[in-house]
Design an enzyme around this catalytic site. Structure first.
Site, PDB file in Angstrom:
ATOM      1  NE  ARG A  37      -4.249  -1.674   0.442  1.00 56.50           N
ATOM      2  CZ  ARG A  37      -5.216  -1.677   1.355  1.00 56.50           C
ATOM      3  NH1 ARG A  37      -5.252  -0.758   2.298  1.00 56.50           N
ATOM      4  NH2 ARG A  37      -6.158  -2.601   1.316  1.00 56.50           N
ATOM      5  CG  ASP A 142     -14.295   6.723   3.800  1.00 53.46           C
ATOM      6  OD1 ASP A 142     -14.949   5.691   3.613  1.00 53.46           O
ATOM      7  OD2 ASP A 142     -13.053   6.711   3.990  1.00 53.46           O
TER       8      ASP A 142
END
Length: 273
Positions: A37, A142
């Site tokens: 990531r 979010d």
């Protein structure tokens, strides 16, 4: 063999940092995932060692920290995902609320909304089921600022949308692109106007003052430890109207986590206290 030096110390620093900030628990087995990531950030910054990247984070670079958080959050989503929830919303929850709500208004919160498929699915369901003299608002939040940009735009790949909504519903609620955008669709204004989006870290203060009738928090708390889950669901109960409804993910449960809800369906709860 990896191209970038990534020690156990680097991993623990990163795991502790994201854990303290966002409540995400990263066990040792997630080391390869974290490498995959974050390696894009190292390449972008011209770094060869994760220790140098950790040093940038430790210095408090706010712009890089936002990209760091965005890189480590998971954003798997889809239209009408876990479709039984929307069946229950349509067949049981909305009819019950329409009998209870004298003011003819509904408020829904989609916590951990990712790129917007969930709140738009909720809005489409409300638009299909509520009488025209009702008002409904959906809030999508979010922690990842990147996915919220996509959510606000409401533009998605045609094939991806059709897989979730079906052809008929897609035609009803989406505008198909033309020319170079023929493989994309955009959510129609009447649905987009029902939904607002905002950045929110669930572990920090919540700016919402009015209570919600329905909260969707699906496949979000699975990344948190049990004490954090307990605190979050208790806060959600306090953020809801009496008898409000909570939808959680298929692999989640409130058993021995929060006693302020009663189970009324498959991963669907109603506030009881």
């Amino acid at each position: 063999m990896t191209d970038f030096t990534f020690t156990d110390k680097d991993f623990r620093y990163i795991a502790d940092l994201i854990g303290d900030h966002a409540g995400i628990v990263l066990e040792d087995i997630k080391k390869d995932l974290v490498y995959g990531r974050l390696v894009k950030r190292l390449r972008s910054l011209g770094l060869q060692k994760f220790s140098d990247y950790c040093a940038i984070l430790e210095r408090g670079d706010e712009a890089e920290f936002e990209l760091f958080v965005n890189s480590l959050t998971t954003n798997l989503t889809g239209f009408y995902r876990e479709s039984h929830h929307f069946d229950m919303l349509r067949e049981s929850v909305l009819p019950a609320l329409m009998k209870q709500k004298a003011d003819r208004t509904l408020s829904v919160w989609s916590a951990g909304c990712s790129t917007g498929a969930e709140p738009y699915t909720i809005a489409m369901t409300l638009a299909e089921e509520l009488p025209s003299n009702w008002q409904a608002r959906v809030l999508g939040t979010d922690i990842d600022t990147g996915v919220l940009e996509t959510a606000r735009a409401g533009v998605y790949d045609l094939d991806w949308v059709v897989r979730g909504t079906g052809e008929a519903r897609m035609k009803r609620w989406m505008l198909r692109g033309t020319g170079a955008r023929a493989a994309q669709v955009r959510v129609k204004p009447e649905i987009r106007n029902m939904v607002s989006f905002g950045t929110l870290n669930l572990l920090e203060s919540w700016p919402m003052r009015k209570p919600f009738d329905i909260i969707f928090c699906r496949n979000v708390v699975i990344y948190f430890d049990k004490p954090t889950q307990s605190v979050l669901f208790d806060r959600m109960a306090s953020q809801m109207h009496p008898d409000g409804y909570l939808f959680i993910g298929h692999s989640e449960s409130l058993n021995k986590i929060c006693d302020r809800f009663k189970l009324i369906g498959k991963t669907v709860y109603q506030k009881s206290s």
